[in-house]
Design an enzyme around this catalytic site. Structure first.
Site, PDB file in Angstrom:
ATOM      1  N   HIS A 104       6.694  94.266  51.980  1.00 47.76           N
ATOM      2  CA  HIS A 104       5.689  94.793  51.057  1.00 47.76           C
ATOM      3  C   HIS A 104       5.362  96.233  51.446  1.00 47.76           C
ATOM      4  O   HIS A 104       5.358  96.595  52.623  1.00 47.76           O
ATOM      5  CB  HIS A 104       4.425  93.933  51.092  1.00 47.76           C
ATOM      6  CG  HIS A 104       3.469  94.240  49.990  1.00 47.76           C
ATOM      7  ND1 HIS A 104       2.624  95.325  50.036  1.00 47.76           N
ATOM      8  CD2 HIS A 104       3.236  93.628  48.801  1.00 47.76           C
ATOM      9  CE1 HIS A 104       1.911  95.362  48.922  1.00 47.76           C
ATOM     10  NE2 HIS A 104       2.258  94.342  48.154  1.00 47.76           N
TER      11      HIS A 104
ATOM     12  N   LYS B 225      -3.211  89.088  49.695  1.00 47.68           N
ATOM     13  CA  LYS B 225      -3.356  90.090  50.752  1.00 47.68           C
ATOM     14  C   LYS B 225      -4.419  89.636  51.766  1.00 47.68           C
ATOM     15  O   LYS B 225      -4.495  88.463  52.111  1.00 47.68           O
ATOM     16  CB  LYS B 225      -3.651  91.457  50.142  1.00 47.68           C
ATOM     17  CG  LYS B 225      -2.613  91.858  49.086  1.00 47.68           C
ATOM     18  CD  LYS B 225      -2.773  93.263  48.593  1.00 47.68           C
ATOM     19  CE  LYS B 225      -1.711  93.559  47.540  1.00 47.68           C
ATOM     20  NZ  LYS B 225      -1.757  94.964  47.080  1.00 47.68           N
TER      21      LYS B 225
ATOM     22  N   GLU C 125       8.344  97.327  43.547  1.00 48.31           N
ATOM     23  CA  GLU C 125       6.947  97.733  43.439  1.00 48.31           C
ATOM     24  C   GLU C 125       6.839  99.224  43.726  1.00 48.31           C
ATOM     25  O   GLU C 125       6.893  99.644  44.880  1.00 48.31           O
ATOM     26  CB  GLU C 125       6.067  96.920  44.400  1.00 48.31           C
ATOM     27  CG  GLU C 125       6.671  96.662  45.782  1.00 48.31           C
ATOM     28  CD  GLU C 125       5.652  96.192  46.790  1.00 48.31           C
ATOM     29  OE1 GLU C 125       4.612  95.671  46.386  1.00 48.31           O
ATOM     30  OE2 GLU C 125       5.894  96.384  47.993  1.00 48.31           O
TER      31      GLU C 125
ATOM     32  N   ASN D  59      -0.164  87.443  45.352  1.00 46.17           N
ATOM     33  CA  ASN D  59      -0.349  87.929  46.715  1.00 46.17           C
ATOM     34  C   ASN D  59      -1.819  88.281  46.915  1.00 46.17           C
ATOM     35  O   ASN D  59      -2.295  89.276  46.390  1.00 46.17           O
ATOM     36  CB  ASN D  59       0.542  89.151  46.954  1.00 46.17           C
ATOM     37  CG  ASN D  59       0.368  89.731  48.345  1.00 46.17           C
ATOM     38  OD1 ASN D  59      -0.200  89.095  49.230  1.00 46.17           O
ATOM     39  ND2 ASN D  59       0.863  90.935  48.548  1.00 46.17           N
TER      40      ASN D  59
END
Length: 250
Positions: A87, A3, A160, A1
């Site tokens: 996320h 971002k 996470e 990822n």
């Protein structure tokens, strides 16, 4: 990822390094790259076919008069296979604050109307862990998804712990395994034993080449959602380490 990071030139350099790597062995390991949306199409075209690509977000429904949003069907149209939803940065950054319900709606649309795989993120804040709410928070987030979908075959769960993301703090292998085991038990009890057995549960939170091996050896950790470390060629060391752990387990 990746971002909200990297330039066009940065990505070209990184993709070149990834393309020079040994074959992924896609029968046993999947590697999914999630660039910023503006680079998703070009990254998919430049990457070798044994790498998958993912969007980092998508809208709750079909496209239309939703300025700035991204229809999951558009993600599919450029050849990407996945979308990351829920996320912690989408859930907790003050300017975003996506709810469990909104995230579940996004997941349902992406699965049912765009045929994308969904990487569905769950996890607790530091204060929630310190107050003993870790499992309850994760179960609440899972319940929202369960209320919205019936077919879990294209869902990957990513646990996470928010306090470990980008901080250098990592849940110990034992802490991570405890949550992963609880997630699998919840799936068995609330969805089905078959879904619990077949659903991959990833760990995310300051994963690096130095710590991935000990995490990967835990029985309920099926891979990683990697942030900062995925923006360097040394990300391939995480892939190789995971492949080696799989080989040892055979």
């Amino acid at each position: 990822n990746w971002k909200c990071n990297l330039s066009k030139a940065d990505i070209a350099e990184l993709v070149s390094a990834f393309n020079a790597a040994p074959p992924i062995d896609a029968a046993h390991v999947q590697v999914v790259v999630a660039p910023p949306a503006v680079y998703l199409d070009s990254t998919r075209q430049a990457l070798r076919a044994d790498f998958d690509t993912s969007a980092q977000n998508a809208w709750i429904s079909k496209g239309g008069a939703f300025t700035g949003e991204l229809d999951a069907a558009m993600v599919k149209d450029v050849g990407a296979e996945w979308v990351i939803l829920g996320h912690s940065e989408r859930r907790h950054i003050a300017q975003l604050k996506e709810s469990d319900h909104t995230i579940a709606m996004k997941a349902a649309y992406a699965l049912q109307h765009a045929s994308l795989g969904v990487i569905y993120c769950i996890g607790e804040l530091l204060e929630e862990r310190e107050s003993g709410q870790t499992i309850a928070v994760c179960e609440r987030q899972l319940q929202a998804l369960s209320d919205a979908i019936s077919d879990w075959s294209d869902v990957v769960i990513a646990y996470e712990p928010v306090w470990a993301i980008g901080t250098g703090k990592v849940a110990t292998p034992e802490q991570a395994e405890q949550v992963h085991e609880a997630v699998r038990a919840w799936l068995a009890n609330n969805v089905s034993p078959q879904v619990a057995a077949s659903t991959r549960i990833l760990y995310g939170g300051s994963v690096s080449p130095a710590n991935c091996e000990s995490l990967a050896k835990q029985p309920n950790i099926d891979g990683f959602l990697v942030g900062g470390a995925s923006m360097k060629p040394t990300f391939l060391e995480i892939v190789d380490s995971y492949k080696a752990t799989l080989a040892e387990a055979v």
